[in-house]
Design a protein around this motif. Structure first.
Motif, PDB file in Angstrom:
ATOM      1  N   GLY A 209      45.655  19.026 -18.706  1.00 48.95           N
ATOM      2  CA  GLY A 209      46.314  20.320 -18.748  1.00 48.95           C
ATOM      3  C   GLY A 209      46.447  21.002 -17.400  1.00 48.95           C
ATOM      4  O   GLY A 209      47.221  21.953 -17.262  1.00 48.95           O
ATOM      5  N   VAL A 210      45.712  20.530 -16.390  1.00 48.50           N
ATOM      6  CA  VAL A 210      45.830  21.106 -15.045  1.00 48.50           C
ATOM      7  C   VAL A 210      47.193  20.779 -14.450  1.00 48.50           C
ATOM      8  O   VAL A 210      47.722  21.495 -13.596  1.00 48.50           O
ATOM      9  N   ASN A 211      47.748  19.642 -14.900  1.00 45.24           N
ATOM     10  CA  ASN A 211      49.146  19.312 -14.600  1.00 45.24           C
ATOM     11  C   ASN A 211      49.449  19.102 -13.120  1.00 45.24           C
ATOM     12  O   ASN A 211      50.484  19.538 -12.609  1.00 45.24           O
ATOM     13  N   GLY A 212      48.515  18.455 -12.407  1.00 48.45           N
ATOM     14  CA  GLY A 212      48.827  18.094 -11.031  1.00 48.45           C
ATOM     15  C   GLY A 212      47.707  18.394 -10.056  1.00 48.45           C
ATOM     16  O   GLY A 212      46.939  19.344 -10.246  1.00 48.45           O
ATOM     17  N   ALA A 213      47.640  17.569  -9.009  1.00 55.81           N
ATOM     18  CA  ALA A 213      46.606  17.758  -7.987  1.00 55.81           C
ATOM     19  C   ALA A 213      46.740  19.106  -7.306  1.00 55.81           C
ATOM     20  O   ALA A 213      45.739  19.709  -6.894  1.00 55.81           O
ATOM     21  N   ALA A 262      35.204  23.291 -19.723  1.00 58.86           N
ATOM     22  CA  ALA A 262      36.283  22.302 -19.778  1.00 58.86           C
ATOM     23  C   ALA A 262      37.616  23.024 -19.804  1.00 58.86           C
ATOM     24  O   ALA A 262      37.905  23.773 -20.745  1.00 58.86           O
ATOM     25  N   SER A 263      38.437  22.796 -18.795  1.00 61.19           N
ATOM     26  CA  SER A 263      39.732  23.473 -18.687  1.00 61.19           C
ATOM     27  C   SER A 263      40.859  22.454 -18.818  1.00 61.19           C
ATOM     28  O   SER A 263      40.956  21.518 -18.026  1.00 61.19           O
ATOM     29  N   GLY A 264      41.691  22.632 -19.829  1.00 65.06           N
ATOM     30  CA  GLY A 264      42.813  21.719 -20.008  1.00 65.06           C
ATOM     31  C   GLY A 264      42.388  20.324 -20.392  1.00 65.06           C
ATOM     32  O   GLY A 264      43.081  19.352 -20.073  1.00 65.06           O
ATOM     33  N   ILE A 284      38.656  25.841 -22.489  1.00 66.52           N
ATOM     34  CA  ILE A 284      39.883  26.622 -22.329  1.00 66.52           C
ATOM     35  C   ILE A 284      41.039  25.674 -22.564  1.00 66.52           C
ATOM     36  O   ILE A 284      41.230  24.709 -21.812  1.00 66.52           O
ATOM     37  N   ASN A 285      41.796  25.900 -23.625  1.00 65.82           N
ATOM     38  CA  ASN A 285      42.897  25.000 -23.966  1.00 65.82           C
ATOM     39  C   ASN A 285      43.924  25.762 -24.798  1.00 65.82           C
ATOM     40  O   ASN A 285      43.544  26.539 -25.686  1.00 65.82           O
ATOM     41  N   LYS A 286      45.186  25.534 -24.523  1.00 57.15           N
ATOM     42  CA  LYS A 286      46.219  26.267 -25.266  1.00 57.15           C
ATOM     43  C   LYS A 286      46.487  25.674 -26.645  1.00 57.15           C
ATOM     44  O   LYS A 286      47.171  26.295 -27.468  1.00 57.15           O
ATOM     45  N   ASP A 287      45.956  24.460 -26.898  1.00 61.22           N
ATOM     46  CA  ASP A 287      46.109  23.816 -28.198  1.00 61.22           C
ATOM     47  C   ASP A 287      44.902  24.148 -29.066  1.00 61.22           C
ATOM     48  O   ASP A 287      43.802  23.641 -28.849  1.00 61.22           O
ATOM     49  N   ILE A 292      38.279  19.174 -28.516  1.00 58.49           N
ATOM     50  CA  ILE A 292      37.195  19.752 -27.715  1.00 58.49           C
ATOM     51  C   ILE A 292      36.592  20.963 -28.420  1.00 58.49           C
ATOM     52  O   ILE A 292      35.393  21.255 -28.298  1.00 58.49           O
ATOM     53  N   PHE A 293      37.400  21.668 -29.232  1.00 60.15           N
ATOM     54  CA  PHE A 293      36.901  22.873 -29.898  1.00 60.15           C
ATOM     55  C   PHE A 293      35.901  22.569 -31.011  1.00 60.15           C
ATOM     56  O   PHE A 293      35.246  23.472 -31.518  1.00 60.15           O
TER      57      PHE A 293
END
Length: 320
Positions: A209-213, A262-264, A284-287, A292-293
């Protein structure tokens, strides 16, 4: 009281925190006898004594630095033969587990790896472990010989308990296999100023979910506000967004901090296997349906690009 051998993890005399945790556990089952090897071994005596070591056995020789593992196994076996311990405790690192396995084979004993707790039992020390990707907790003891147990970092508190810490020289004779694998070079790891991932009390990890370096600085900023280590899921590592050395999971590093954020990260079973023994888990997750929840203590359903900067700002404000 019976004595318990503890192999010291140190760097030029600076004792690393997981060893002090081992001393806390060792005191539950006997009198800790520390074994410090290599350059700076004698300098460890003071801090080891402050944390419960009744004796500190030391040995230094070029073999400890110039060759892999086996010289340390030879030394630990010499300590084993001299002390006749009730148990042997080591840090559950890659090196620690290899030393433990080799020692157990030599002395004909059972081995338990990746323990998260050790306590006294009627028939010998009992170790707690997480099984099946930490879905279950088991209690085990060896059925033959002196138990050799490796313990995961952050499994016990560091508790000062002043003891004699008597310094003693350990006589070591190296076997013919001690020089079988030579270290040809060493490269110092670049310091980030953050705690070591496997030893950190707080870990902040980023995933797909971080979507890139280019977005990992968000994760690093949150980690720095908390004095935490930075981790990453396999998806993030495989994508080249973060170094493999920071991967948390079944094929990466296993961590057990006081707080894991845990993020994303969706929470695939492979990732959960590496962090599920954390004391407090925040996701932390938008789904809202992310796996993970299922195991978190606290969950935030939201976009990490909104939540993480706000969390970092709030932490910094409170610190200020």
């Amino acid at each position: 009281m019976a004595e318990v051998l503890v192999l010291v993890d140190h760097v030029d005399g600076a004792v690393r925190k997981p060893t002090l945790e081992l001393l806390t556990l060792a005191r539950r089952i006997g009198d800790p006898v520390a074994v410090a090897l290599g350059a700076g071994a004698e300098a460890t005596a003071a801090v080891l004594g402050e944390h419960g070591a009744v004796r500190v056995l030391t040995a230094d020789a070029p073999e400890f630095a110039e060759y892999l593992v086996v010289p340390k196994v030879d030394a630990l076996q010499a300590a084993f033969d001299a002390v006749g311990p009730a148990a042997v405790l080591l840090v559950s690192s890659a090196e620690g587990k290899e030393i433990a396995a080799r020692l157990a084979l030599r002395v004909g004993s059972g081995i338990i790896t990746d323990a998260t707790d050790v306590e006294a039992g009627e028939q010998g020390p009992v170790a707690t472990q997480a099984a099946f990707a930490a879905s279950y907790t088991t209690k085990s003891r060896v059925s033959r010989g002196v138990p050799v147990i490796t313990v995961k970092p952050n499994s016990a508190p560091v508790e000062p308990a002043p003891a004699a810490g008597a310094l003693e020289a350990l006589a070591v004779s190296f076997g013919r296999t001690a020089t079988g694998t030579k270290v040809t070079s060493r490269t110092a790891r670049e310091s980030t100023g953050r705690p070591e991932l496997t030893e950190a009390a707080i870990v902040v990890s980023g995933g797909r979910g971080v979507n890139g370096a280019e977005n990992f600085p968000l994760i690093e900023a949150l980690a720095d506000s908390l004095g935490a280590a930075v981790g990453a899921s396999r998806a993030a590592v495989d994508a080249g967004w973060y170094p493999h050395t920071s991967q948390v999971g079944q094929t990466g590093k296993s961590v057990s901090p006081q707080l894991y954020i845990a993020s994303g990260i969706s929470g695939a079973i492979q990732h959960r296997a590496g962090m599920q023994t954390s004391k407090t888990i925040v996701a932390i997750n938008k789904d809202a349906e992310a796996p993970i929840f299922e195991l978190v203590d606290y969950g935030v359903v939201g976009d990490l690009f909104t939540v993480v900067p706000q969390l970092t700002e709030e932490i910094n404000t409170r610190k200020g």
